[in-house]
Design a protein around this motif. Structure first.
Motif, PDB file in Angstrom:
ATOM      1  N   ASN A   1       0.798  -1.133  -0.138  1.00  0.00           N
ATOM      2  CA  ASN A   1      -0.070  -0.101  -0.009  1.00  0.00           C
ATOM      3  C   ASN A   1       1.142   1.260   0.071  1.00  0.00           C
ATOM      4  OD1 ASN A   1      -1.984   2.015   0.435  1.00  0.00           O
ATOM      5  ND2 ASN A   1      -2.150   1.788   2.548  1.00  0.00           N
ATOM      6  N   ASN A   2       0.835   1.904  -0.948  1.00  0.00           N
ATOM      7  CA  ASN A   2       1.511   3.061  -1.271  1.00  0.00           C
ATOM      8  C   ASN A   2       0.732   4.393  -1.625  1.00  0.00           C
ATOM      9  OD1 ASN A   2       4.463   2.254  -0.775  1.00  0.00           O
ATOM     10  ND2 ASN A   2       4.511   1.543  -3.036  1.00  0.00           N
ATOM     11  N   SER A   3      -0.458   4.116  -1.001  1.00  0.00           N
ATOM     12  CA  SER A   3      -1.487   5.259  -1.125  1.00  0.00           C
ATOM     13  C   SER A   3      -1.483   5.857   0.298  1.00  0.00           C
ATOM     14  CB  SER A   3      -2.845   4.599  -1.706  1.00  0.00           C
ATOM     15  OG  SER A   3      -3.795   5.413  -1.533  1.00  0.00           O
ATOM     16  N   ASP A   4      -2.089   7.104  -0.055  1.00  0.00           N
ATOM     17  CA  ASP A   4      -2.480   7.956   1.247  1.00  0.00           C
ATOM     18  C   ASP A   4      -3.970   7.870   1.824  1.00  0.00           C
ATOM     19  OD1 ASP A   4       0.037   9.027   1.931  1.00  0.00           O
ATOM     20  OD2 ASP A   4      -0.097  10.436   0.307  1.00  0.00           O
ATOM     21  N   ASN A   5      -4.711   6.981   0.816  1.00  0.00           N
ATOM     22  CA  ASN A   5      -6.064   6.850   1.249  1.00  0.00           C
ATOM     23  C   ASN A   5      -6.475   5.972   2.100  1.00  0.00           C
ATOM     24  OD1 ASN A   5      -7.680   8.326  -1.201  1.00  0.00           O
ATOM     25  ND2 ASN A   5      -6.389   6.983  -2.461  1.00  0.00           N
ATOM     26  N   LYS A   6      -7.282   5.861   2.913  1.00  0.00           N
ATOM     27  CA  LYS A   6      -7.697   5.143   3.989  1.00  0.00           C
ATOM     28  C   LYS A   6      -8.627   3.730   3.620  1.00  0.00           C
ATOM     29  CE  LYS A   6      -7.864   8.579   7.523  1.00  0.00           C
ATOM     30  NZ  LYS A   6      -7.614   8.647   8.685  1.00  0.00           N
ATOM     31  N   ILE A   7      -7.676   3.027   2.887  1.00  0.00           N
ATOM     32  CA  ILE A   7      -8.004   1.746   2.333  1.00  0.00           C
ATOM     33  C   ILE A   7      -8.030   0.648   3.397  1.00  0.00           C
ATOM     34  CG2 ILE A   7      -7.346  -0.115   0.878  1.00  0.00           C
ATOM     35  CD1 ILE A   7      -5.430   1.666  -0.672  1.00  0.00           C
ATOM     36  N   ARG A   8      -9.353  -0.010   3.371  1.00  0.00           N
ATOM     37  CA  ARG A   8      -9.796  -0.905   4.521  1.00  0.00           C
ATOM     38  C   ARG A   8      -9.894  -2.310   3.908  1.00  0.00           C
ATOM     39  NH1 ARG A   8     -10.634   1.455   8.959  1.00  0.00           N
ATOM     40  NH2 ARG A   8     -11.441   3.695   9.132  1.00  0.00           N
ATOM     41  N   PHE A   9      -9.770  -2.438   2.735  1.00  0.00           N
ATOM     42  CA  PHE A   9      -9.981  -3.835   2.203  1.00  0.00           C
ATOM     43  C   PHE A   9      -9.604  -3.680   0.788  1.00  0.00           C
ATOM     44  CE2 PHE A   9     -12.300  -7.162  -0.082  1.00  0.00           C
ATOM     45  CZ  PHE A   9     -12.057  -8.358   0.939  1.00  0.00           C
ATOM     46  N   VAL A  10      -8.758  -4.914   0.404  1.00  0.00           N
ATOM     47  CA  VAL A  10      -8.062  -4.918  -0.898  1.00  0.00           C
ATOM     48  C   VAL A  10      -8.809  -6.507  -1.478  1.00  0.00           C
ATOM     49  CG1 VAL A  10      -6.085  -5.381  -2.424  1.00  0.00           C
ATOM     50  CG2 VAL A  10      -6.049  -3.682  -0.287  1.00  0.00           C
TER      51      VAL A  10
ATOM     52  N   GLU B   1       1.839  -2.927  -6.577  1.00  0.00           N
ATOM     53  CA  GLU B   1       1.663  -1.757  -5.460  1.00  0.00           C
ATOM     54  C   GLU B   1       0.206  -1.154  -5.686  1.00  0.00           C
ATOM     55  OE1 GLU B   1       4.107   1.676  -5.385  1.00  0.00           O
ATOM     56  OE2 GLU B   1       3.883   2.027  -7.562  1.00  0.00           O
ATOM     57  N   ILE B   2      -0.309  -0.491  -4.684  1.00  0.00           N
ATOM     58  CA  ILE B   2      -1.629   0.399  -4.837  1.00  0.00           C
ATOM     59  C   ILE B   2      -1.135   1.754  -4.494  1.00  0.00           C
ATOM     60  CG2 ILE B   2      -3.838   1.029  -3.818  1.00  0.00           C
ATOM     61  CD1 ILE B   2      -4.160  -1.994  -3.419  1.00  0.00           C
ATOM     62  N   THR B   3      -0.875   2.740  -5.407  1.00  0.00           N
ATOM     63  CA  THR B   3      -0.591   4.000  -5.179  1.00  0.00           C
ATOM     64  C   THR B   3      -1.807   4.875  -5.764  1.00  0.00           C
ATOM     65  OG1 THR B   3       1.093   5.498  -5.649  1.00  0.00           O
ATOM     66  CG2 THR B   3       0.506   4.108  -7.316  1.00  0.00           C
ATOM     67  N   GLU B   4      -1.494   6.254  -5.963  1.00  0.00           N
ATOM     68  CA  GLU B   4      -2.615   6.912  -6.502  1.00  0.00           C
ATOM     69  C   GLU B   4      -1.917   8.047  -7.479  1.00  0.00           C
ATOM     70  OE1 GLU B   4      -2.441   9.776  -2.458  1.00  0.00           O
ATOM     71  OE2 GLU B   4      -3.295   7.739  -2.514  1.00  0.00           O
ATOM     72  N   ASP B   5      -2.695   8.614  -8.337  1.00  0.00           N
ATOM     73  CA  ASP B   5      -2.313   9.820  -9.145  1.00  0.00           C
ATOM     74  C   ASP B   5      -2.446  11.062  -8.639  1.00  0.00           C
ATOM     75  OD1 ASP B   5      -5.174  10.366  -9.486  1.00  0.00           O
ATOM     76  OD2 ASP B   5      -5.333   9.396 -11.487  1.00  0.00           O
ATOM     77  N   THR B   6      -2.349  12.120  -9.330  1.00  0.00           N
ATOM     78  CA  THR B   6      -2.198  13.533  -8.588  1.00  0.00           C
ATOM     79  C   THR B   6      -3.693  13.910  -8.086  1.00  0.00           C
ATOM     80  OG1 THR B   6      -2.299  14.500 -10.842  1.00  0.00           O
ATOM     81  CG2 THR B   6      -0.266  14.401  -9.957  1.00  0.00           C
ATOM     82  N   SER B   7      -4.709  13.038  -8.893  1.00  0.00           N
ATOM     83  CA  SER B   7      -6.327  13.334  -8.574  1.00  0.00           C
ATOM     84  C   SER B   7      -6.822  12.439  -7.616  1.00  0.00           C
ATOM     85  CB  SER B   7      -6.998  13.336  -9.790  1.00  0.00           C
ATOM     86  OG  SER B   7      -6.574  14.266 -10.806  1.00  0.00           O
TER      87      SER B   7
END
Length: 133
Positions: free
Chosen positions: A29-38, A115-121
């Motif tokens: 998890n390389n995301s700043d989102n609050k991921i609760r489940f994958v 990985e799970i990451t995010e874009d600029t949006s």
């Protein structure tokens, strides 16, 4: 379709070794989102699709850097043929697609990093990283 709920995460890639009949899929998890489940959806031509999910046992959000491990067995898939992996995440009680990685060549006894990451949006993105030897 089979569903497995994994509740353990680790802090380093390849901390779990695949056995000789499985391919290990590790998702960091390389995301700043609050991921609760994958949830990963594995698909291969002429085989029954398989879904595996992972979350913290206490329901808390994954921390940035947490690593989730999934195993694909040679009894479920022909690990000599490409597999398509679709990833879904749950953020704020909403399940959403993180994307698809097409035609990944897996092999028995090896680990594969994603990985799970995010874009600029702040859209979540699922993508492949290097293979662990």
């Amino acid at each position: 379709m089979s569903i497995a709920l994994l509740t353990a995460c680790s802090s380093s890639l390849a901390s779990t070794s695949p056995n000789s009949e499985t391919a290990l899929i590790q998702v960091v998890n390389n995301s700043d989102n609050k991921i609760r489940f994958v949830e990963l959806y594995f698909d291969q031509d002429l085989k029954q699709p398989t879904t595996q999910g992972a979350a913290n046992a206490d329901g808390s959000a994954l921390k940035k850097g947490d690593i989730l491990s999934f195993e694909l067995s040679s009894s479920e898939f022909d690990l000599n043929q490409p597999v398509t992996i679709k990833a879904f995440v749950e953020i704020d009680n909403v399940k959403m697609s993180a994307g698809t990685v097409e035609s990944i060549q897996l092999s028995k006894g090896n680990a594969f990093n994603f990985e799970i990451t995010e874009d600029t949006s702040s859209n979540v993105i699922f993508q492949k990283l290097e293979t662990v030897e």
